[in-house]
Design an enzyme around this catalytic site. Structure first.
Site, PDB file in Angstrom:
ATOM      1  N   ASP A 308       0.627  -1.197  -0.124  1.00 26.41           N
ATOM      2  CA  ASP A 308      -0.116   0.117  -0.550  1.00 26.41           C
ATOM      3  C   ASP A 308       1.290   1.257   0.477  1.00 26.41           C
ATOM      4  O   ASP A 308       0.393   2.817   1.051  1.00 26.41           O
ATOM      5  CB  ASP A 308      -0.780  -0.190   1.134  1.00 26.41           C
ATOM      6  CG  ASP A 308      -1.951   0.745   0.802  1.00 26.41           C
ATOM      7  OD1 ASP A 308      -2.061   1.464  -0.157  1.00 26.41           O
ATOM      8  OD2 ASP A 308      -3.696   1.229   2.219  1.00 26.41           O
ATOM      9  N   HIS A 312       3.223  10.744  -0.269  1.00 22.31           N
ATOM     10  CA  HIS A 312       2.693  12.330  -0.553  1.00 22.31           C
ATOM     11  C   HIS A 312       3.286  13.391  -0.568  1.00 22.31           C
ATOM     12  O   HIS A 312       4.755  12.488   0.462  1.00 22.31           O
ATOM     13  CB  HIS A 312       1.669  11.851   0.633  1.00 22.31           C
ATOM     14  CG  HIS A 312       0.038  11.560   0.525  1.00 22.31           C
ATOM     15  ND1 HIS A 312      -0.821  11.658  -0.594  1.00 22.31           N
ATOM     16  CD2 HIS A 312      -0.207  10.508   1.582  1.00 22.31           C
ATOM     17  CE1 HIS A 312      -1.583  10.917  -0.249  1.00 22.31           C
ATOM     18  NE2 HIS A 312      -1.772  10.043   0.268  1.00 22.31           N
ATOM     19  N   PRO A 326      -4.258  10.528   4.317  1.00 21.26           N
ATOM     20  CA  PRO A 326      -3.830   8.817   4.691  1.00 21.26           C
ATOM     21  C   PRO A 326      -2.817   8.299   3.667  1.00 21.26           C
ATOM     22  O   PRO A 326      -2.541   8.284   2.050  1.00 21.26           O
ATOM     23  CB  PRO A 326      -4.692   8.403   5.190  1.00 21.26           C
ATOM     24  CG  PRO A 326      -5.616   8.869   3.818  1.00 21.26           C
ATOM     25  CD  PRO A 326      -5.408  10.281   3.788  1.00 21.26           C
TER      26      PRO A 326
HETATM   27  O1  DOR Z   1      -3.859   5.431   3.422  1.00 21.38           O
HETATM   28  C1  DOR Z   1      -4.284   4.867   2.117  1.00 21.38           C
HETATM   29  N1  DOR Z   1      -3.471   5.815   1.259  1.00 21.38           N
HETATM   30  N2  DOR Z   1      -4.726   4.302   2.310  1.00 21.38           N
HETATM   31  C2  DOR Z   1      -5.494   4.522   0.220  1.00 21.38           C
HETATM   32  O2  DOR Z   1      -6.914   3.917   0.596  1.00 21.38           O
HETATM   33  C3  DOR Z   1      -5.579   5.373  -0.550  1.00 21.38           C
HETATM   34  C4  DOR Z   1      -3.505   5.327  -0.064  1.00 21.38           C
HETATM   35  C5  DOR Z   1      -3.508   6.816  -0.979  1.00 21.38           C
HETATM   36  O3  DOR Z   1      -4.074   6.695  -2.177  1.00 21.38           O
HETATM   37  O4  DOR Z   1      -2.874   7.743  -0.159  1.00 21.38           O
END
Ligand code: DOR
Length: 431
Positions: A308, A312, A326
């Site tokens: 995952d 960011h 997140p």
């Molecule tokens: O933590 C997360 N970030 N969970 C998600 O489902 C999406 C992801 C994101 O795209 O940043």
């Protein structure tokens, strides 16, 4: 280097081959993109030193956010592929929540093409289940499937409408593709910042209850039973979710599941200082959940470790906890956290990182294959004993949002061979 290895043969020398069949001290010769010989004391035009290392089938990550198109300030397909290669991955599934999302042939083909141009690993675009990931109208799944898309998901959001999910499963079954669910009943998580539990109550912020995940896991197990279609559960995070999947597998239902390293290494208590670096969706849970996820990985309930990887930009991740997005980086720390924290033998760890996710992604003929003559040369060479300290500056990812900075971990990727090319040499990307 990669061009060199294309011209002539490369011998991966002095390591221990670790694959589905076990472990054996053998050299591996690669030429023209395939394995041409496996044996003792091989010679070749070039040598890749693997002493002290395991030589395994390349890793496959079922869950990567590459951000391109739309959020290239956080990651591009090239930088994300580089991070993947450094993490030992030869194939990654690109999540669909880009801008625009993966709900058209044009976007899916662009993602695949940019992945091929970067040439660091195979980028497998997922397709959206619904248009715009909005949960209302099915995406053109047949058209995307015909173009080679094998996994469909609205990741970042779950499909809320049970009838639409039923139809998607029926349709998907007829197409021979796999639906992967982000399990989150969004009515129960509105405004949520972190796991709903003791820590959340102390901080006085809105919580994301475990049941919001478990309800959808339960629903989709039942929809899989009803339709006979397979379903894959993304990033399982709670003890009861793991139990539900364990029960479904015992009944012989067509379910598979993955877990992310942060859900077996970190708890909600990390958010005590309101640091958004620990904000992720689904959120970090409690110790009992962490233990249950580990047990699920150990006993085969959970089929794959998937990162995952969610880069960011710093200015977003440094916003206050309730506003920060997140997500956390994962590609370059996954192997080390798995070796360091799971207490499994190396073959189990590699199964979870390589051939099991390769089968789920439908690429087991190219990735995760036993290291035999004729197999495509997608190979990871890693030192299982090397201890190193994670730093955010040391990442190939364009973003810096790792929650593990400063942590000492064991196990490091030394070389990655993708399609016969040495794309990572001595832990450094060659492209
Ligand atoms: O933590 C997360 N970030 N969970 C998600 O489902 C999406 C992801 C994101 O795209 O940043």
């Amino acid at each position: 280097m990669s061009n060199e290895s294309r011209q002539g043969s490369t011998v991966i020398k002095g390591g221990t081959v670790l694959d589905q069949r076990g472990e054996q001290r053998l050299d591996v010769r690669v030429e023209g993109g395939v394995i041409t010989e496996v044996g003792a004391l091989l010679r070749g035009d070039h040598t890749l030193d693997a002493s002290g290392c395991m030589v395994s089938p390349g890793f496959v990550d079922l869950h990567v956010h590459l951000r391109e198109p739309g959020r290239e300030e956080a990651e591009t397909i090239e930088t994300g592929s580089r991070a993947a290669a450094r993490g030992g991955f030869t194939a990654i599934v690109a999540m669909p929540n880009t801008e625009p999302p993966h709900d058209s042939l044009a976007v899916v083909q662009m993602v695949r093409r940019l992945g091929a141009e970067a040439g660091l690993c195979e980028v497998l675009p997922s397709g959206c289940i619904t248009m715009g990931r909005a949960g209302e109208v099915l995406a053109p799944m047949a058209e995307l499937a015909a173009a080679g898309v094998q996994i469909f998901t609205d990741d970042g959001a779950g499909v809320q409408d049970p009838l639409l999910m039923r139809r998607a499963l029926e349709y998907g079954k007829s197409l021979g593709i796999l639906l992967a669910q982000h399990c989150e009943v969004s009515r129960l998580t509105m405004g949520a910042v972190m796991h709903e539990g003791g820590c959340c109550a102390r901080l006085g912020v809105a919580g994301w209850p475990s049941v919001a995940e478990e309800l959808m896991v339960f629903r989709d197990i039942e929809l899989s039973r009803l339709t006979g279609a397979p379903v894959h559960f993304l990033h399982l995070s709670t003890a009861k979710s793991v139990d539900l999947v364990r029960g479904a597998k015992a009944e012989g239902l067509l379910v598979t599941a993955e877990a992310a390293p942060h859900h077996f290494t970190l708890t909600d208590e990390m958010l005590n200082g309101f640091d958004p670096i620990f904000k992720v969706n689904p959120p970090l849970r409690e110790l009992t959940d962490v233990i249950a996820v580990k047990r699920g990985l150990a006993d085969g309930t959970i089929d794959a470790i998937a990162t995952d990887h969610a880069p960011h930009a710093s200015e977003l991740k440094e916003m206050p906890l309730d506003q920060a997005p997140p997500g956390m980086l994962g590609l370059e720390t996954s192997l080390a956290l798995s070796i360091s924290e799971l207490g499994l033998d190396l073959q189990q760890v590699v199964a979870l990182l390589s051939w099991q996710p390769a089968a789920i992604a439908g690429v087991a003929h190219r990735h995760g294959r036993a290291l035999e003559v004729g197999a495509p040369a997608n190979i990871t060479v890693f030192d299982p004993d090397l201890t190193w300290t994670v730093t955010s500056a040391g990442m190939a990812s364009k973003s810096r949002n790792t929650p593990y900075a400063g942590r000492s971990v064991r196990g490091k990727v030394r070389h990655t061979v993708f399609d016969g090319n040495v794309v990572v040499l001595d832990s450094e990307a060659q492209r």
